[in-house]
Design a protein around this motif. Structure first.
Motif, PDB file in Angstrom:
ATOM      1  N   LEU A 243    -104.351 -38.451  14.204  1.00 24.66           N
ATOM      2  CA  LEU A 243    -105.662 -38.492  14.450  1.00 24.66           C
ATOM      3  C   LEU A 243    -105.747 -39.570  14.166  1.00 24.66           C
ATOM      4  CD1 LEU A 243    -105.575 -34.856  12.232  1.00 24.66           C
ATOM      5  CD2 LEU A 243    -107.081 -35.132  15.111  1.00 24.66           C
ATOM      6  N   ARG A 244    -105.197 -40.891  13.137  1.00 20.61           N
ATOM      7  CA  ARG A 244    -105.598 -41.302  12.222  1.00 20.61           C
ATOM      8  C   ARG A 244    -105.286 -42.514  13.461  1.00 20.61           C
ATOM      9  NH1 ARG A 244    -100.049 -43.853   9.902  1.00 20.61           N
ATOM     10  NH2 ARG A 244     -99.892 -43.949  12.164  1.00 20.61           N
ATOM     11  N   ASP A 245    -104.614 -42.715  13.958  1.00 16.26           N
ATOM     12  CA  ASP A 245    -104.370 -43.200  14.855  1.00 16.26           C
ATOM     13  C   ASP A 245    -105.579 -43.940  16.219  1.00 16.26           C
ATOM     14  OD1 ASP A 245    -101.559 -44.696  13.744  1.00 16.26           O
ATOM     15  OD2 ASP A 245    -100.671 -43.665  14.864  1.00 16.26           O
ATOM     16  N   SER A 246    -106.574 -42.542  16.251  1.00 14.21           N
ATOM     17  CA  SER A 246    -107.409 -42.610  16.935  1.00 14.21           C
ATOM     18  C   SER A 246    -108.497 -43.345  16.761  1.00 14.21           C
ATOM     19  CB  SER A 246    -107.399 -41.183  17.585  1.00 14.21           C
ATOM     20  OG  SER A 246    -108.456 -40.834  16.085  1.00 14.21           O
ATOM     21  N   GLY A 247    -108.784 -43.911  15.574  1.00 10.80           N
ATOM     22  CA  GLY A 247    -109.749 -44.416  14.793  1.00 10.80           C
ATOM     23  C   GLY A 247    -111.002 -43.861  14.634  1.00 10.80           C
ATOM     24  N   GLN A 248    -110.893 -41.944  14.747  1.00 15.01           N
ATOM     25  CA  GLN A 248    -112.630 -41.240  14.555  1.00 15.01           C
ATOM     26  C   GLN A 248    -112.628 -40.667  13.624  1.00 15.01           C
ATOM     27  OE1 GLN A 248    -113.540 -42.034  17.658  1.00 15.01           O
ATOM     28  NE2 GLN A 248    -113.152 -41.128  19.617  1.00 15.01           N
ATOM     29  N   VAL A 249    -111.315 -40.389  12.791  1.00 18.63           N
ATOM     30  CA  VAL A 249    -111.456 -39.797  11.479  1.00 18.63           C
ATOM     31  C   VAL A 249    -111.724 -40.833  10.543  1.00 18.63           C
ATOM     32  CG1 VAL A 249    -109.976 -38.027  10.711  1.00 18.63           C
ATOM     33  CG2 VAL A 249    -110.301 -37.788  13.408  1.00 18.63           C
ATOM     34  N   ASP A 250    -112.231 -40.598   9.689  1.00 16.27           N
ATOM     35  CA  ASP A 250    -112.325 -40.821   8.211  1.00 16.27           C
ATOM     36  C   ASP A 250    -111.788 -40.166   7.443  1.00 16.27           C
ATOM     37  OD1 ASP A 250    -114.306 -42.880   9.572  1.00 16.27           O
ATOM     38  OD2 ASP A 250    -115.871 -41.470   9.802  1.00 16.27           O
ATOM     39  N   PHE A 251    -111.415 -38.673   7.149  1.00 15.43           N
ATOM     40  CA  PHE A 251    -110.725 -38.735   6.293  1.00 15.43           C
ATOM     41  C   PHE A 251    -109.947 -37.190   6.634  1.00 15.43           C
ATOM     42  CE2 PHE A 251    -114.326 -35.959   5.651  1.00 15.43           C
ATOM     43  CZ  PHE A 251    -114.570 -34.759   5.819  1.00 15.43           C
ATOM     44  N   LEU A 252    -108.585 -36.938   6.023  1.00 15.56           N
ATOM     45  CA  LEU A 252    -108.471 -35.191   6.529  1.00 15.56           C
ATOM     46  C   LEU A 252    -108.082 -34.045   4.864  1.00 15.56           C
ATOM     47  CD1 LEU A 252    -104.689 -36.628   7.674  1.00 15.56           C
ATOM     48  CD2 LEU A 252    -106.943 -35.391   9.108  1.00 15.56           C
ATOM     49  N   ASN A 253    -108.707 -33.006   5.004  1.00 20.20           N
ATOM     50  CA  ASN A 253    -108.901 -32.224   4.318  1.00 20.20           C
ATOM     51  C   ASN A 253    -107.429 -30.970   4.257  1.00 20.20           C
ATOM     52  OD1 ASN A 253    -109.147 -29.494   2.654  1.00 20.20           O
ATOM     53  ND2 ASN A 253    -111.721 -30.258   3.078  1.00 20.20           N
ATOM     54  N   VAL A 254    -106.934 -31.319   3.787  1.00 22.19           N
ATOM     55  CA  VAL A 254    -105.361 -30.215   4.016  1.00 22.19           C
ATOM     56  C   VAL A 254    -105.577 -29.099   3.756  1.00 22.19           C
ATOM     57  CG1 VAL A 254    -102.996 -31.043   4.157  1.00 22.19           C
ATOM     58  CG2 VAL A 254    -104.228 -32.823   3.908  1.00 22.19           C
ATOM     59  N   VAL A 255    -104.547 -27.925   4.938  1.00 25.85           N
ATOM     60  CA  VAL A 255    -104.495 -26.666   4.474  1.00 25.85           C
ATOM     61  C   VAL A 255    -102.620 -26.478   5.037  1.00 25.85           C
ATOM     62  CG1 VAL A 255    -105.463 -24.066   5.412  1.00 25.85           C
ATOM     63  CG2 VAL A 255    -106.785 -26.733   4.854  1.00 25.85           C
ATOM     64  N   ARG A 256    -102.616 -26.057   4.284  1.00 27.02           N
ATOM     65  CA  ARG A 256    -100.993 -25.187   4.940  1.00 27.02           C
ATOM     66  C   ARG A 256    -101.084 -23.178   4.862  1.00 27.02           C
ATOM     67  NH1 ARG A 256     -95.447 -26.263   1.932  1.00 27.02           N
ATOM     68  NH2 ARG A 256     -94.225 -26.279   4.068  1.00 27.02           N
ATOM     69  N   GLY A 257    -101.095 -23.029   6.311  1.00 31.94           N
ATOM     70  CA  GLY A 257    -100.406 -21.577   6.335  1.00 31.94           C
ATOM     71  C   GLY A 257    -101.909 -21.192   7.766  1.00 31.94           C
ATOM     72  N   GLN A 258    -101.696 -20.350   7.696  1.00 32.25           N
ATOM     73  CA  GLN A 258    -102.184 -19.199   8.430  1.00 32.25           C
ATOM     74  C   GLN A 258    -103.881 -18.950   7.438  1.00 32.25           C
ATOM     75  OE1 GLN A 258     -98.987 -17.739  10.548  1.00 32.25           O
ATOM     76  NE2 GLN A 258    -100.166 -18.382  13.014  1.00 32.25           N
ATOM     77  N   ILE A 259    -104.649 -17.803   8.538  1.00 36.67           N
ATOM     78  CA  ILE A 259    -105.680 -16.921   8.426  1.00 36.67           C
ATOM     79  C   ILE A 259    -105.921 -16.251   8.946  1.00 36.67           C
ATOM     80  CG2 ILE A 259    -106.881 -18.907   6.885  1.00 36.67           C
ATOM     81  CD1 ILE A 259    -109.113 -19.389   8.822  1.00 36.67           C
ATOM     82  N   HIS A 260    -105.594 -15.528   9.964  1.00 39.25           N
ATOM     83  CA  HIS A 260    -105.273 -14.894  10.959  1.00 39.25           C
ATOM     84  C   HIS A 260    -105.164 -13.422  10.480  1.00 39.25           C
ATOM     85  CE1 HIS A 260    -101.142 -15.126  10.798  1.00 39.25           C
ATOM     86  NE2 HIS A 260    -100.792 -14.102  11.740  1.00 39.25           N
TER      87      HIS A 260
END
Length: 679
Positions: A243-260
């Motif tokens: 995502l960083r290297d694509s140059g398309q994304v300005d920030f990451l909002n980080v999650v850990r886990g699942q929600i199913h």
């Protein structure tokens, strides 16, 4: 200039965020017809006015018709959303607060029998347990259409003047492509990581082609599904790099886990009794490895934890979303040096559970949240100072005392017990739910700062109240357990309160008959099962504990399922009789005439409370209003609240909370607030 890490500005490309505190994307379910109208706008504007740097709206706004909301979400696929979002954005911008929105296609995380009754879609036919729909496996034309829908929605948000968007990529359609657990597509959209990411990058490319390079675009994604066969930490970090290297994304909002499932979501968004900020260090690891601007929120309930997240370099922006539902004025209070005044989030998660039960987000102990159009977060001063007497120091009584004191009234509180809290104090006997005492502690501190007079160990009689020559009397005496629901043998049963208070020791073979479906029955079951006893929880309903709701049910199940416990639905406890040293229970059902007899050594009945209202009825004939409240005036906030029907009366009288009927903590506190601000 403040040296507080939380109050330092942050530069996100061209956008200057005035501090490091944000509310992350969440859907309080306040839209009207899928649009963020006045109520929704007022909710976000209040937090903007109080100093939050970035408010992330929607959780999530849906980009396509075949992604119908599972509750009342914003419909980002409609052109009319632009005007409503512009009004919200302009008002927040007036307070120096940036605005973004989270966009999504829910994929399988919705139902086919909602909205326009279009089939739900996913990169496989696998059903999501939480929402139960079996999705259609996507075709090429579905992919092309949804990519365009994302770009259209992003363009609408840019036209509305928002500062940016966030794409939801955990649990929703983007993540369903990214995760090996949910992607059963053939190449070029399934298989290795590059193929699984392809759809997401098509979405990003289409958005950038539409909104240009200057509009901020972020991604909220799970960097570790913590599940066998899912996205691993190693793969999650690789996604961050791509995502960083694509140059398309300005920030990451980080999650850990699942929600199913409810348990999985509860690990992502922990409730009370669970570890605070459990994924904070992991989010910091993603930030360090990727070098990307990093946002994160997961039970960061207090300023100290948030400050650590920034000062330790773990995050660039810290999300305090549930904390701002409890107190939207956190940043303002930090700026003013009033951190001790912050109303604590107690982790009850009443807010989220109500949403997922198709309701609306409400804070268990801040009834002004979501009611900003009618209820104040800052209590206005009354025109005339009055003498108020409040009887009962449970959550409702303490709120009545706090509101009256902030209005400038002279307030006296009587409480029969040696300590404040009422049923909250009973709840807090559970180590896992001990944070609930914050509801009491915060109000006691607010009352102490405003010179409220308390009389504990004082069972108030009518003459005690009248002796103070009050202008207003509030009866907040609560209730006592209802123990008379059986045809015979009521005296042989005990209440859940008896177990929770320690007044009665747990038996060895125990039936809990739960006809109320709220917390006390499961709390009693947890306490009894912990001793090694056999516990059977029985209800006449087709499901158990409906008032506890999904996320709060998770820790109960985790505490009970490895114990000797069973759950029985669609059965009624009709009567009890002695059988030697044991109790013979006659058990029936609402569905037929079938009955059976079974033997236990202890039977617990949970059937809510009956009002403790003797004092109210003693005072009623002496009051000006004879206890009556004008409901039209109460709801509208205009007009005479108390009818003047008894010329001989010398005070206005009303009762709140369980002293009226068996309800819950939020109801009692809301009673106290909306009545208290009108006199």
């Amino acid at each position: 200039m403040s040296r507080d890490p939380l109050l330092q500005p942050y530069q996100l490309r061209h956008l200057t965020l005035k501090n490091r505190v944000m509310t992350t994307s969440h859907e309080p379910a306040y839209p009207e017809d899928g649009m963020p109208k006045a109520r929704y706008r007022a909710y976000h504007a209040m937090r903007a006015k109080a100093g939050v740097a970035l408010t992330m709206t929607a959780g999530s706004a849906t980009v396509s018709r075949d992604s119908p909301p599972v509750f009342n979400n914003i419909l980002a696929y409609k052109d009319e959303v632009v005007g409503w979002m512009r009004e919200l954005t302009d008002e927040c911008h007036d307070h120096g607060c940036a605005v973004m929105i989270q966009l999504t296609h829910l994929g399988r995380r919705t139902g086919w029998n909602k909205g326009d009754w279009l089939p739900s879609l996913a990169p496989s036919h696998l059903r999501e347990p939480a929402h139960r729909a079996f999705p259609k496996k996507m075709e090429d034309f579905d992919i092309d259409r949804i990519v365009t829908d994302y770009a259209d929605a992003a363009e609408r948000m840019q036209a509305a003047g928002l500062d940016g968007i966030e794409l939801q990529a955990y649990g929703h359609l983007l993540d369903q492509f990214w995760s090996p657990l949910t992607n059963a597509m053939d190449a070029p959209f399934g298989g290795d990581l590059e193929n699984r990411l392809r759809f997401g990058f098509m979405v990003l490319d289409a958005i950038r082609a539409r909104v240009g390079s200057e509009f901020i675009v972020g991604v909220r994604y799970t960097a570790d599904e913590t599940a066998k066969g899912g996205i691993t930490e190693h793969e999650g970090l690789e996604i961050a790099h791509r995502l960083r290297d694509s140059g398309q994304v300005d920030f990451l909002n980080v999650v850990r886990g699942q929600i199913h499932t409810d348990p999985a979501m509860t690990d992502v968004i922990p409730v009370q009794g669970m570890k605070s900020a459990p994924h904070l260090d992991f989010a910091g690891k993603v930030r360090a490895a990727s070098g990307m601007p990093t946002f994160h929120a997961a039970r960061i309930p207090d300023v100290a934890t948030a400050r650590h997240a920034i000062s330790a370099g773990l995050l660039d922006m810290v999300g305090m979303t549930r904390a701002h539902m409890a107190d939207p004025m956190i940043v303002q209070k930090v700026v003013e040096g009033r951190e001790d005044d912050i109303r604590p989030c107690v982790g009850a998660t009443y807010c989220l559970d109500r949403i997922y039960q198709a309701g609306e987000a409400l804070c268990i102990h801040n009834p002004a949240t979501g009611r900003e159009l009618s209820m104040p977060h800052v209590i206005p001063t009354a025109e005339t100072r009055k003498r108020a007497v409040i009887v009962g120091a449970g959550p409702g009584g303490l709120e009545a005392a706090r509101v009256a004191a902030e209005r400038g009234h002279d307030v006296t509180v009587f409480e029969a017990a040696p300590d404040p809290g009422g049923q909250i104090r009973l709840t807090a006997q559970s180590k896992r739910r001990a944070e609930m005492i914050g509801i009491t502690d915060w109000r006691m501190a607010q009352c102490a700062a405003r010179d409220v007079t308390f009389h504990f160990n004082r069972f108030a009689e009518a003459e005690d109240v009248i002796a103070l020559d009050p202008d207003v009397v509030v009866i907040a005496t609560g209730g006592l357990p209802e123990v008379t629901i059986l045809e015979n043998g009521n005296d042989l049963a005990i209440s859940a309160w008896d177990i929770l208070s320690g007044d009665v020791a747990p038996g060895e073979n125990v039936l809990i008959y739960d006809d109320a479906g709220d917390h006390p029955a499961l709390m009693a079951a947890e306490a009894i099962a912990a001793t090694g006893a056999h516990v059977e929880i029985m209800t006449r309903d087709r499901s158990f504990a409906p008032e506890v709701m999904g996320m709060n049910l998770v820790p109960y199940m985790r505490a009970l399922q490895d114990k000797d416990t069973t759950f029985t639905v669609t059965r009624t406890l009709q009567s009890l009789a002695k059988s030697g040293n044991l109790l013979e229970a006659t058990i029936g059902t609402d569905y037929s005439a079938h009955t059976e007899k079974r033997v236990f050594d202890q039977v617990v009945v949970n059937q809510g409370t009956l009002p403790l209202d003797d004092l109210y009825f003693d005072l009623k004939p002496l009051s000006r209003n004879l206890g009556a409240v004008d409901q039209t005036a109460l709801v509208s906030g205009a007009g005479a609240l108390f009818p003047d029907t008894n010329q001989a009366g010398t005070f206005d009288l009303y009762r709140i909370g369980d002293a009226v009927s068996s309800r819950n903590t939020h109801a009692a506190i809301y009673d106290a607030l909306r009545l208290g601000i009108q006199w």
